[in-house]
Design an enzyme around this catalytic site. Structure first.
Site, PDB file in Angstrom:
ATOM      1  N   ASP A   2       0.802  -1.226   0.000  1.00 32.59           N
ATOM      2  CA  ASP A   2       0.000   0.000   0.000  1.00 32.59           C
ATOM      3  C   ASP A   2       0.836   1.278   0.000  1.00 32.59           C
ATOM      4  O   ASP A   2       0.440   2.301   0.560  1.00 32.59           O
ATOM      5  CB  ASP A   2      -0.974   0.010   1.201  1.00 32.59           C
ATOM      6  CG  ASP A   2      -1.850  -1.217   1.217  1.00 32.59           C
ATOM      7  OD1 ASP A   2      -2.202  -1.702   0.139  1.00 32.59           O
ATOM      8  OD2 ASP A   2      -2.172  -1.702   2.322  1.00 32.59           O
ATOM      9  N   GLU A   3       1.986   1.230  -0.637  1.00 31.75           N
ATOM     10  CA  GLU A   3       2.870   2.392  -0.681  1.00 31.75           C
ATOM     11  C   GLU A   3       2.441   3.387  -1.756  1.00 31.75           C
ATOM     12  O   GLU A   3       2.946   4.517  -1.809  1.00 31.75           O
ATOM     13  CB  GLU A   3       4.313   1.947  -0.974  1.00 31.75           C
ATOM     14  CG  GLU A   3       4.921   0.999   0.066  1.00 31.75           C
ATOM     15  CD  GLU A   3       4.676  -0.462  -0.268  1.00 31.75           C
ATOM     16  OE1 GLU A   3       3.861  -0.748  -1.184  1.00 31.75           O
ATOM     17  OE2 GLU A   3       5.283  -1.326   0.390  1.00 31.75           O
TER      18      GLU A   3
ATOM     19  N   LYS B 170       1.927   1.946  -5.165  1.00 28.96           N
ATOM     20  CA  LYS B 170       2.472   1.340  -6.400  1.00 28.96           C
ATOM     21  C   LYS B 170       1.543   1.580  -7.592  1.00 28.96           C
ATOM     22  O   LYS B 170       2.003   1.915  -8.688  1.00 28.96           O
ATOM     23  CB  LYS B 170       2.658  -0.177  -6.207  1.00 28.96           C
ATOM     24  CG  LYS B 170       3.655  -0.544  -5.119  1.00 28.96           C
ATOM     25  CD  LYS B 170       3.707  -2.031  -4.877  1.00 28.96           C
ATOM     26  CE  LYS B 170       2.440  -2.610  -4.281  1.00 28.96           C
ATOM     27  NZ  LYS B 170       2.125  -2.185  -2.904  1.00 28.96           N
TER      28      LYS B 170
ATOM     29  N   ALA C 193      -4.083  -8.045  -3.472  1.00 25.99           N
ATOM     30  CA  ALA C 193      -3.607  -6.682  -3.710  1.00 25.99           C
ATOM     31  C   ALA C 193      -4.776  -5.731  -3.928  1.00 25.99           C
ATOM     32  O   ALA C 193      -5.844  -6.143  -4.373  1.00 25.99           O
ATOM     33  CB  ALA C 193      -2.706  -6.668  -4.943  1.00 25.99           C
ATOM     34  N   GLY C 194      -4.546  -4.471  -3.623  1.00 24.12           N
ATOM     35  CA  GLY C 194      -5.502  -3.416  -3.938  1.00 24.12           C
ATOM     36  C   GLY C 194      -4.702  -2.208  -4.371  1.00 24.12           C
ATOM     37  O   GLY C 194      -4.020  -1.599  -3.552  1.00 24.12           O
ATOM     38  N   HIS C 195      -4.723  -1.906  -5.665  1.00 24.57           N
ATOM     39  CA  HIS C 195      -3.914  -0.807  -6.206  1.00 24.57           C
ATOM     40  C   HIS C 195      -4.849   0.304  -6.686  1.00 24.57           C
ATOM     41  O   HIS C 195      -5.706   0.081  -7.532  1.00 24.57           O
ATOM     42  CB  HIS C 195      -3.042  -1.312  -7.368  1.00 24.57           C
ATOM     43  CG  HIS C 195      -2.005  -2.310  -6.937  1.00 24.57           C
ATOM     44  ND1 HIS C 195      -1.098  -2.866  -7.793  1.00 24.57           N
ATOM     45  CD2 HIS C 195      -1.724  -2.828  -5.718  1.00 24.57           C
ATOM     46  CE1 HIS C 195      -0.307  -3.694  -7.121  1.00 24.57           C
ATOM     47  NE2 HIS C 195      -0.685  -3.697  -5.856  1.00 24.57           N
ATOM     48  N   THR C 196      -4.664   1.491  -6.122  1.00 25.05           N
ATOM     49  CA  THR C 196      -5.552   2.604  -6.442  1.00 25.05           C
ATOM     50  C   THR C 196      -4.958   3.482  -7.528  1.00 25.05           C
ATOM     51  O   THR C 196      -3.787   3.853  -7.453  1.00 25.05           O
ATOM     52  CB  THR C 196      -5.780   3.473  -5.183  1.00 25.05           C
ATOM     53  OG1 THR C 196      -6.043   2.605  -4.082  1.00 25.05           O
ATOM     54  CG2 THR C 196      -6.928   4.441  -5.379  1.00 25.05           C
TER      55      THR C 196
ATOM     56  N   GLN D 116       2.018  -6.202  -3.145  1.00 24.90           N
ATOM     57  CA  GLN D 116       2.513  -6.265  -1.760  1.00 24.90           C
ATOM     58  C   GLN D 116       3.813  -5.467  -1.615  1.00 24.90           C
ATOM     59  O   GLN D 116       4.055  -4.578  -2.410  1.00 24.90           O
ATOM     60  CB  GLN D 116       2.699  -7.720  -1.303  1.00 24.90           C
ATOM     61  CG  GLN D 116       1.390  -8.470  -1.100  1.00 24.90           C
ATOM     62  CD  GLN D 116       0.786  -9.027  -2.372  1.00 24.90           C
ATOM     63  OE1 GLN D 116       1.451  -9.699  -3.138  1.00 24.90           O
ATOM     64  NE2 GLN D 116      -0.477  -8.754  -2.614  1.00 24.90           N
TER      65      GLN D 116
ATOM     66  N   LYS E 218       2.863  10.385  -0.629  1.00 23.49           N
ATOM     67  CA  LYS E 218       2.074  10.846   0.515  1.00 23.49           C
ATOM     68  C   LYS E 218       2.832  11.783   1.458  1.00 23.49           C
ATOM     69  O   LYS E 218       2.506  11.860   2.646  1.00 23.49           O
ATOM     70  CB  LYS E 218       1.486   9.648   1.277  1.00 23.49           C
ATOM     71  CG  LYS E 218       0.647   8.737   0.373  1.00 23.49           C
ATOM     72  CD  LYS E 218      -0.146   7.700   1.120  1.00 23.49           C
ATOM     73  CE  LYS E 218      -1.577   8.123   1.325  1.00 23.49           C
ATOM     74  NZ  LYS E 218      -2.475   6.997   1.660  1.00 23.49           N
TER      75      LYS E 218
ATOM     76  N   VAL F 214       2.444  14.182  -3.982  1.00 23.00           N
ATOM     77  CA  VAL F 214       1.855  15.195  -3.100  1.00 23.00           C
ATOM     78  C   VAL F 214       0.327  15.122  -3.102  1.00 23.00           C
ATOM     79  O   VAL F 214      -0.352  16.012  -2.613  1.00 23.00           O
ATOM     80  CB  VAL F 214       2.329  16.621  -3.479  1.00 23.00           C
ATOM     81  CG1 VAL F 214       3.811  16.794  -3.159  1.00 23.00           C
ATOM     82  CG2 VAL F 214       2.073  16.927  -4.957  1.00 23.00           C
TER      83      VAL F 214
END
Ligand code: GDP
Ligand code: IMO
Ligand code: MG
Length: 427
Positions: A13-14, A16, A39-42, A225, A332, A417
């Site tokens: 959750d960095e 990616k 996985a959950g990629h936004t 991950q 972030k 940002v």
């Protein structure tokens, strides 16, 4: 050397997904190399907010090829749901845009049940998995009894194989865990129907990658991950069952190291973790809660609140080493506005001694015994979301980033940002 690998440097959750979406514009093939729908990629772009689980984060570019590689595991039912959701908002997801490697293993509903049963059995020692069947499916792959995506081409044979493996799992559910078996007939029906829909997407994944590289086209390898969830180099046993590290891109897609031009580590400006396991810089206080609220730190896949803590340079140094990081993308940083002072772990104290290295190979217990040694850095108040150059950041934010570069020994080339595609400071 046309391959770029994008990896997570913490516990997932960095950011990616958003970085892959950004880089995809310059790439030809975007390939997921590990993990499944855990996985959950936004991706926030073009007026959409996508929550991708298995479809690569390059899917918003209809002229690009997205590959679900052989190192991944595919739940055909949730993949079809994901494709449907994307099509409903107008994203093109045909066999031209989305390819599935024949060598990817398949997740059955009984794998999910076994995942849940194993977690319940572990009691206090539960991993806190996503219950998507990840561990049991990779275990079947290693035991050489798994189902592969390529088998979906022959629906009759596939139906037999699904029935066979489901029955074996049912025996385990009954005999090992004392649970009710799942109904086999409906699973076989659902899977043969899914096979018909997914078969047009099947390809020889390694051959597609080889052709891409041979033509000098650009390959972007998307990890799921993070390094600390790696089966071999993470905080075992509180890990996932695949290899999110850069080496996993090579085994997961089937190509050699001489093709790799850069390995980009995605690091959040603080640290989060979902699920159980050691987390030296975790904050169980007001600042941890502020990070969770401002950073919207809730799981994309399970909705669980993420555990939050300070940035940990001991971890990033270790991660730079095991992945051969060439650069960092720091996401972030905007979330840290208003926190005074900021802290960064620069070393640990373990058994009365100062250590500078992350003791992952000694296991979760060793990591749990580490006390972080912090350095304090002054914070800033300003909203960073509209800033587009590093020089325009408040001085203290610039100093925070420079200090990370010094501590880790890897340049920070990209700075997030905000969640949108454009909210990034470029070199
Ligand atoms: P992934 O699993 O590594 O792709 O990351 P997730 O999508 O699970 O979690 C990252 C979250 O942070 C998502 O909600 C993103 O939209 C958001 N995000 C990514 N980069 C930034 C950033 O630079 N600033 C802010 N405020 N949010 C970001
Ligand atoms: P992305 O790609 C964060 C965690 C789970 C659990 C452990 C094992 O979005 O960064 P599993 O279901 O894989 O057997 O669970 O790994 N986990 C993740 N945490 N982000 C992820 O993916 C994760 N995928 C698995 O919470 O602690
Ligand atoms: Mg995620």
């Amino acid at each position: 050397m046309p391959a770029t690998i994008i990896i997570g440097t913490q516990w997932g959750d960095e950011g990616k997904g958003r970085v892959v979406d950004y880089f995809a514009a310059k790439m030809d093939v975007i390939a997921r190399y590990n993990g499944g729908d855990n996985a959950g990629h936004t991706v926030v772009a073009e007026g959409h907010k996508l929550a991708l689980h298995l479809v690569p984060s390059g899917i918003l570019y209809p002229e690009k090829t997205c590959l679900i590689g052989a190192g991944t595991i595919v739940n055909p039912l949730t993949l079809l749901e994901e494709i449907k959701t994307l099509r409903e908002i107008g994203v093109e997801v045909g066999p031209k845009q989305l390819k599935i490697a024949a060598g990817a293993h398949l997740i059955l509903p009984t794998h999910r049940s076994l995942d849940g049963a194993s977690e319940t059995r572990r009691g206090e020692q539960a991993i806190g998995t996503t219950k998507r069947g990840i561990g049991p499916t990779y275990a079947d792959k290693a035991r050489r009894v798994g189902l592969r995506a390529g088998q979906m081409r022959n629906r009759q044979e596939f139906a037999k194989a699904v029935r066979n493996l489901t029955e074996i799992h049912n025996e385990r559910l009954i005999n090992l865990y004392g649970l009710e078996p799942l109904l086999v007939g409906p699973i076989v029906d659902q899977f043969t129907e899914a096979a018909g829909l997914l078969a047009p997407h099947l390809v020889d994944g390694a051959a597609l990658v080889a052709e891409t590289l041979a033509k000098g086209k650009r390959l972007l390898c998307e990890g799921a991950q993070g390094t600390l969830l790696d089966i071999g180099y993470g905080t075992y046993p509180y890990v996932t069952s695949s290899s999110p590290i850069a080496g996993g891109a090579l085994t997961g897609l089937g190509f050699g190291p001489k093709e790799v031009e850069s390995v980009i580590g995605i690091a959040k400006a603080y640290t989060t973790r979902v699920g159980a396991g050691p987390f030296p810089t975790e904050l169980n206080d007001k600042i941890g809660e502020q990070l969770r609220q401002v950073g919207q730190e809730y799981g994309v896949t399970t909705g669980r609140p993420r555990r939050c803590g300070w940035l940990d340079a001991v971890i990033l140094r270790y991660v730079a080493q095991v992945n051969g990081l060439t650069e960092l993308a720091l996401t972030k940083i905007d979330v840290l506005s208003g926190i005074e002072p900021l802290k960064v772990a620069v070393a640990y104290e373990l058994d009365g001694e100062r250590i500078e290295t992350f003791p992952a190979e000694w296991g979760a217990e060793a990591v749990a015994n580490c006390q972080p040694i912090y350095e304090e850095l002054p914070g800033w108040e300003e909203d960073l979301s509209e800033i587009r150059s590093r020089e325009d950041l408040p001085e203290n934010a610039q100093a925070y980033i420079s200090r990370i570069e010094e501590l880790v020994g890897v340049p920070v080339k990209f700075i997030g940002v905000g969640p949108e595609r454009e909210s990034m400071i470029l070199p």
